[in-house]
Design a protein around this motif. Sequence first.
Motif, mmCIF file in Angstrom:
data_model
loop_
_atom_site.group_PDB
_atom_site.id
_atom_site.type_symbol
_atom_site.label_atom_id
_atom_site.label_comp_id
_atom_site.label_asym_id
_atom_site.label_seq_id
_atom_site.Cartn_x
_atom_site.Cartn_y
_atom_site.Cartn_z
ATOM 1 N N ASP A 194 8.670 -13.640 4.748
ATOM 2 C CA ASP A 194 9.734 -13.043 3.941
ATOM 3 C C ASP A 194 9.328 -11.714 3.335
ATOM 4 O O ASP A 194 10.127 -10.790 3.260
ATOM 5 N N LYS A 195 8.078 -11.611 2.867
ATOM 6 C CA LYS A 195 7.648 -10.345 2.280
ATOM 7 C C LYS A 195 6.150 -10.160 2.434
ATOM 8 O O LYS A 195 5.393 -11.112 2.559
ATOM 9 N N ILE A 196 5.764 -8.878 2.423
ATOM 10 C CA ILE A 196 4.355 -8.497 2.531
ATOM 11 C C ILE A 196 3.943 -7.918 1.190
ATOM 12 O O ILE A 196 4.659 -7.090 0.616
ATOM 13 N N VAL A 197 2.791 -8.355 0.712
ATOM 14 C CA VAL A 197 2.297 -7.909 -0.591
ATOM 15 C C VAL A 197 0.870 -7.403 -0.423
ATOM 16 O O VAL A 197 0.039 -8.057 0.198
ATOM 17 N N MET A 198 0.611 -6.226 -0.997
ATOM 18 C CA MET A 198 -0.742 -5.695 -1.023
ATOM 19 C C MET A 198 -1.417 -6.177 -2.308
ATOM 20 O O MET A 198 -0.827 -6.146 -3.381
ATOM 21 N N CYS A 199 -2.658 -6.632 -2.176
ATOM 22 C CA CYS A 199 -3.471 -6.997 -3.337
ATOM 23 C C CYS A 199 -4.678 -6.072 -3.302
ATOM 24 O O CYS A 199 -5.524 -6.170 -2.415
ATOM 25 N N ASN A 200 -4.748 -5.152 -4.270
ATOM 26 C CA ASN A 200 -5.805 -4.141 -4.215
ATOM 27 C C ASN A 200 -7.109 -4.640 -4.847
ATOM 28 O O ASN A 200 -7.222 -5.786 -5.274
ATOM 29 N N VAL A 201 -8.072 -3.761 -4.916
ATOM 30 C CA VAL A 201 -9.424 -4.104 -5.348
ATOM 31 C C VAL A 201 -9.476 -4.642 -6.782
ATOM 32 O O VAL A 201 -10.372 -5.410 -7.120
ATOM 33 N N VAL A 202 -8.513 -4.262 -7.610
ATOM 34 C CA VAL A 202 -8.479 -4.759 -8.990
ATOM 35 C C VAL A 202 -7.410 -5.840 -9.169
ATOM 36 O O VAL A 202 -6.982 -6.131 -10.278
ATOM 37 N N SER A 203 -6.999 -6.423 -8.053
ATOM 38 C CA SER A 203 -6.040 -7.534 -8.015
ATOM 39 C C SER A 203 -4.665 -7.185 -8.582
ATOM 40 O O SER A 203 -3.998 -8.034 -9.173
ATOM 41 N N ASN A 204 -4.237 -5.949 -8.394
ATOM 42 C CA ASN A 204 -2.852 -5.583 -8.679
ATOM 43 C C ASN A 204 -2.047 -5.848 -7.417
ATOM 44 O O ASN A 204 -2.522 -5.600 -6.306
ATOM 45 N N PHE A 205 -0.824 -6.318 -7.594
ATOM 46 C CA PHE A 205 0.026 -6.661 -6.460
ATOM 47 C C PHE A 205 1.141 -5.638 -6.307
ATOM 48 O O PHE A 205 1.700 -5.175 -7.295
ATOM 49 N N LYS A 206 1.450 -5.307 -5.050
ATOM 50 C CA LYS A 206 2.536 -4.371 -4.773
ATOM 51 C C LYS A 206 3.262 -4.825 -3.514
ATOM 52 O O LYS A 206 2.631 -5.027 -2.465
ATOM 53 N N ASP A 207 4.567 -5.001 -3.618
ATOM 54 C CA ASP A 207 5.363 -5.347 -2.450
ATOM 55 C C ASP A 207 5.370 -4.171 -1.486
ATOM 56 O O ASP A 207 5.548 -3.026 -1.899
ATOM 57 N N ILE A 208 5.185 -4.471 -0.218
ATOM 58 C CA ILE A 208 5.192 -3.449 0.823
ATOM 59 C C ILE A 208 6.406 -3.710 1.707
ATOM 60 O O ILE A 208 6.441 -4.669 2.465
ATOM 61 N N GLY A 209 7.391 -2.836 1.581
ATOM 62 C CA GLY A 209 8.597 -2.961 2.390
ATOM 63 C C GLY A 209 8.539 -2.064 3.603
ATOM 64 O O GLY A 209 7.587 -1.307 3.804
ATOM 65 N N ASP A 210 9.581 -2.127 4.404
ATOM 66 C CA ASP A 210 9.652 -1.290 5.602
ATOM 67 C C ASP A 210 9.569 0.194 5.253
ATOM 68 O O ASP A 210 8.895 0.958 5.932
ATOM 69 N N PHE A 211 10.255 0.597 4.179
ATOM 70 C CA PHE A 211 10.244 2.004 3.779
ATOM 71 C C PHE A 211 8.828 2.454 3.424
ATOM 72 O O PHE A 211 8.393 3.540 3.815
ATOM 73 N N SER A 212 8.092 1.617 2.688
ATOM 74 C CA SER A 212 6.704 1.942 2.327
ATOM 75 C C SER A 212 5.847 2.129 3.568
ATOM 76 O O SER A 212 4.995 3.014 3.625
ATOM 77 N N LEU A 213 6.078 1.274 4.577
ATOM 78 C CA LEU A 213 5.306 1.384 5.813
ATOM 79 C C LEU A 213 5.650 2.662 6.579
ATOM 80 O O LEU A 213 4.773 3.297 7.159
ATOM 81 N N TYR A 214 6.919 3.050 6.566
ATOM 82 C CA TYR A 214 7.291 4.315 7.209
ATOM 83 C C TYR A 214 6.624 5.488 6.515
ATOM 84 O O TYR A 214 6.131 6.407 7.164
ATOM 85 N N ILE A 215 6.588 5.465 5.199
ATOM 86 C CA ILE A 215 5.928 6.535 4.441
ATOM 87 C C ILE A 215 4.435 6.563 4.782
ATOM 88 O O ILE A 215 3.854 7.631 4.993
ATOM 89 N N MET A 216 3.806 5.374 4.845
ATOM 90 C CA MET A 216 2.381 5.306 5.218
ATOM 91 C C MET A 216 2.160 5.892 6.607
ATOM 92 O O MET A 216 1.194 6.609 6.836
ATOM 93 N N GLU A 217 3.068 5.568 7.534
ATOM 94 C CA GLU A 217 2.919 6.070 8.901
ATOM 95 C C GLU A 217 3.052 7.585 8.936
ATOM 96 O O GLU A 217 2.282 8.277 9.603
ATOM 97 N N ILE A 218 4.004 8.126 8.193
ATOM 98 C CA ILE A 218 4.173 9.583 8.127
ATOM 99 C C ILE A 218 2.915 10.229 7.530
ATOM 100 O O ILE A 218 2.418 11.231 8.049
ATOM 101 N N LYS A 219 2.381 9.642 6.454
ATOM 102 C CA LYS A 219 1.151 10.174 5.850
ATOM 103 C C LYS A 219 -0.001 10.135 6.849
ATOM 104 O O LYS A 219 -0.787 11.090 6.943
ATOM 105 N N ASN A 220 -0.123 9.023 7.584
ATOM 106 C CA ASN A 220 -1.187 8.914 8.588
ATOM 107 C C ASN A 220 -1.085 10.025 9.621
ATOM 108 O O ASN A 220 -2.086 10.653 9.973
ATOM 109 N N VAL A 221 0.115 10.278 10.114
ATOM 110 C CA VAL A 221 0.313 11.323 11.119
ATOM 111 C C VAL A 221 -0.037 12.693 10.532
ATOM 112 O O VAL A 221 -0.736 13.491 11.171
#
Length: 161
Positions: free
Chosen positions: A103-130
């Motif tokens: 149902d959903k993807i959540v990032m858990c970072n090094v200090v255990s903060n949680f952030k929902d990762i939606g499709d839009f976030s992934l598109y932004i990550m992909e654009i940044k990667n490129v």
Amino acid sequence: MKRLLIIRSASFQQLDLNLKAIEEKYKGYEINILTHEHGVKLAEKYNNVKNIYVYPYKGYFKKGYSIKEIENIKFDVIIVPVTNISGAGFFNVFKYALSINGDKIVMCNVVSNFKDIGDFSLYIMEIKNVIFKVAAFLITGILGIILIPTLLFKLKSIRKK
């Protein structure tokens, strides 16, 4: 019962810390872990983990690699632990998480903060990667054009001495 899958993309030392925060935030969830084959023994130390699934492929998590054991399982939450604050460098794991029935993807970072990762976030990550890949390529090319003749000139002057 709600199901949670952790895609083990960080060290077990970090997962030890993250797991406490995950259990707190997702009380009552069945916790499952997906790890490479070499991580199974270390994952078995967690008493509160229901299932340990093996990622049978060598190397990094790659979208398109399916795992028969989890194909028909629906997870309420898929958690991707990352070894930094932003999740940079874990794009392949997030893309892989999209291929799992959840149902959903959540990032858990090094200090255990949680952030929902939606499709839009992934598109932004992909654009940044490129953008970063293109920038790195251009900077390397420009520096090569400048530095190679300079180094050759210096090498020639050293040989003369």
